[in-house]
Design an enzyme around this catalytic site. Structure first.
Site, PDB file in Angstrom:
ATOM      1  N   THR A  76       0.832  -1.207   0.000  1.00  0.00           N
ATOM      2  CA  THR A  76       0.000   0.000   0.000  1.00  0.00           C
ATOM      3  C   THR A  76       0.866   1.257   0.000  1.00  0.00           C
ATOM      4  OG1 THR A  76      -1.768  -1.161   1.152  1.00  0.00           O
ATOM      5  CG2 THR A  76      -1.800   1.248   1.274  1.00  0.00           C
ATOM      6  N   THR A 253      12.975   4.490  11.290  1.00  0.00           N
ATOM      7  CA  THR A 253      13.923   3.411  11.594  1.00  0.00           C
ATOM      8  C   THR A 253      13.528   2.150  10.842  1.00  0.00           C
ATOM      9  OG1 THR A 253      14.364   4.369  13.750  1.00  0.00           O
ATOM     10  CG2 THR A 253      14.929   2.049  13.474  1.00  0.00           C
ATOM     11  N   CYS A 348     -10.483  -8.108   0.402  1.00  0.00           N
ATOM     12  CA  CYS A 348      -9.877  -7.081   1.264  1.00  0.00           C
ATOM     13  C   CYS A 348     -10.835  -6.560   2.317  1.00  0.00           C
ATOM     14  CB  CYS A 348      -9.299  -5.923   0.468  1.00  0.00           C
ATOM     15  SG  CYS A 348      -7.754  -6.349  -0.322  1.00  0.00           S
TER      16      CYS A 348
HETATM   17  C1  LIG Z   1      -2.240  -6.883  -1.092  1.00  0.00           C
HETATM   18  C2  LIG Z   1      -2.123  -5.936  -2.213  1.00  0.00           C
HETATM   19  C3  LIG Z   1      -1.743  -4.603  -2.001  1.00  0.00           C
HETATM   20  C4  LIG Z   1      -1.498  -4.052  -0.622  1.00  0.00           C
HETATM   21  O1  LIG Z   1      -0.315  -4.552  -0.082  1.00  0.00           O
HETATM   22  P1  LIG Z   1      -0.083  -4.520   1.514  1.00  0.00           P
HETATM   23  O2  LIG Z   1       1.335  -5.010   1.667  1.00  0.00           O
HETATM   24  O3  LIG Z   1      -1.080  -5.454   2.101  1.00  0.00           O
HETATM   25  O4  LIG Z   1      -0.238  -3.116   1.950  1.00  0.00           O
HETATM   26  C5  LIG Z   1      -1.627  -3.781  -3.099  1.00  0.00           C
HETATM   27  N1  LIG Z   1      -1.868  -4.238  -4.335  1.00  0.00           N
HETATM   28  C6  LIG Z   1      -2.219  -5.506  -4.585  1.00  0.00           C
HETATM   29  C7  LIG Z   1      -2.448  -5.962  -5.980  1.00  0.00           C
HETATM   30  C8  LIG Z   1      -2.357  -6.402  -3.533  1.00  0.00           C
HETATM   31  O5  LIG Z   1      -2.736  -7.654  -3.772  1.00  0.00           O
END
Ligand SMILES: *Cc1c(COP(=O)(O)O)cnc(C)c1O
Length: 404
Positions: A76, A253, A348
């Site tokens: 994200t 950090t 999600c």
């Molecule tokens: C899971 C996912 C995210 C988000 O990643 P996180 O590490 O959970 O924040 C973004 N894009 C796609 C396509 C995902 O499957």
């Protein structure tokens, strides 16, 4: 079935278990090697070395340079940084131009309407700031075509962001061709590769993308860690201001254990990719054979089922099925009762009753989207588990259809 109480986990696109390799690699950094990588004493130096070794390892696996890898808190954040950072850099430039009286032109960004929310919500936010956004509609099969992209590019297009693998239907985009189109017009190209890294071959040399996001927990790494590949020379604002970590571009950090775990998980996952050729991987890998058998059983046992999206260039472990006349939320509760984990048409946000924007984007109606269920298999799944799952699925479907 000997072990029916054990969960049958068919939701690997949501998250994966920490791999043994990652767990082993992380352990020293959770306790003994607790130093801050910014410290000049040996604890700190050891931690810094571990971070840099991990950076080199990840870069090598992507055919990138180590100084092009920036650690983030996950997929994200990497998506937010790529999209917002690129646009704010341009917005600042434009503001300075308008102060100088040369009135900068508006900014245009292109994405697809079936991106993950991590990209989509950035786009919505940018629209509030006057940025123009074009949302490319995927085909019914689940692909964005290079021609479609080319037609959408305008003189003021700054950025294109199209995901490499869709998290709901698993379709794999021709990222290399899409990036080529963007570059022909001098447009920066970002891809959300969160579902791709560790599962299919990903080389930034091959793809020629400018930015690429990944998150560790989708490939056997820990949660809360990911990275952004940022090609040298790409203008993207600092995303997190503070103590100057990550070469001054992402402060905070370092999550040392997370970084080490991510690198170990990625090395392990990449080494297990069975074919370097994508067609071979989609057709012949053990996961695709397992998935195809699962689908064959489902389609022979249950009436009124259809796959959402193409079965061609698709993640080997992904099966997204429309089951007519069955509400997916009710179905998921039944499956959960049998120890089977899958996810609905609105991945999600498990609480959201909104129909999946991905399924709507590929032309499914709201009702069809709400009657769809996603299974994503992983290497530990067995034929036996899937046979059991089909039986339970058929029972639940029959039960729910009777209630209507
Ligand atoms: C899971 C996912 C995210 C988000 O990643 P996180 O590490 O959970 O924040 C973004 N894009 C796609 C396509 C995902 O499957």
């Amino acid at each position: 079935m000997t072990d029916v109480l054990k969960n049958i986990y068919l939701d690997h696109a949501a998250t994966t278990a920490l791999s043994e390799k990652a767990f082993q690699a992380m352990q020293p950094y959770l306790r003994e090697q607790f130093g801050n990588p910014g410290g000049i004493y040996s604890y700190g130096v050891q931690a810094k070395k571990a971070v840099n070794r991990s950076r080199k390892k990840i870069a090598a696996l992507l055919e990138a340079q180590a100084n092009e890898i920036y650690f983030t808190s996950g997929g994200t954040e990497a998506d937010n940084w790529a999209v917002l950072g690129t646009v704010t850099t341009a917005l600042r430039k434009r503001m300075m131009e308008s102060q100088a009286g040369t009135c900068g032109e508006s900014i245009h960004v292109i994405t697809s309407s079936f991106e993950h929310h991590a990209v989509l919500e950035c786009m919505r936010w940018l629209e509030n700031w006057g940025v123009e956004v074009t949302y490319l509609q995927p085909t019914r099969e689940g692909y964005i075509t290079p021609l479609q992209l080319e037609k959408a590019i305008r003189p003021n297009t700054l950025l294109v962001s199209v995901m490499m693998v869709n998290n709901e239907i698993g379709t794999i985009q021709q990222v290399k061709d899409l990036a080529k189109v963007a570059h022909t017009y001098g447009v920066v190209f970002h891809t959300d590769a969160v579902q791709a890294v560790g599962h299919i071959p990903v080389s930034v040399q091959e793809l020629q993308v400018d930015m690429l996001s990944a998150g560790a927990h989708k490939f056997g790494g820990p949660k809360g860690i990911g990275f952004l590949y940022l090609r040298q020379g790409i203008q993207t604002d600092i995303f997190m201001h503070g103590g100057g970590q990550e070469r001054g571009r992402r402060a905070g950090t370092e999550n040392v254990a997370g970084i080490v775990g991510m690198a170990a998980a990625m090395e392990d996952a990449v080494s297990k990719i069975e074919y370097q050729d994508l067609n071979a991987l989609c057709e012949k890998s053990s996961l695709s054979i397992l998935r195809n058998g699962f689908w064959k059983d489902i389609s022979e046992t249950i009436e009124g089922v259809e796959v959402n999206g193409s079965m061609g260039a698709r993640m080997p472990g992904n099966l997204n099925v429309l089951i007519r006349g069955v509400d997916s939320e009710a179905l998921l509760l039944h499956l959960n009762h049998e120890g089977i984990c899958a996810s609905g048409g609105s991945a999600c946000t498990s609480s959201a009753s909104d129909a999946s924007h991905v399924l709507r984007a590929i032309g499914r109606s709201e009702e069809e989207a709400k009657q769809s269920i996603r299974f994503t298999l992983g290497e530990e799944n067995t034929r036996e588990e899937l046979t059991y799952a089909v039986k339970k699925l058929a029972d639940a479907v029959a039960h729910l259809r009777k209630l209507r």
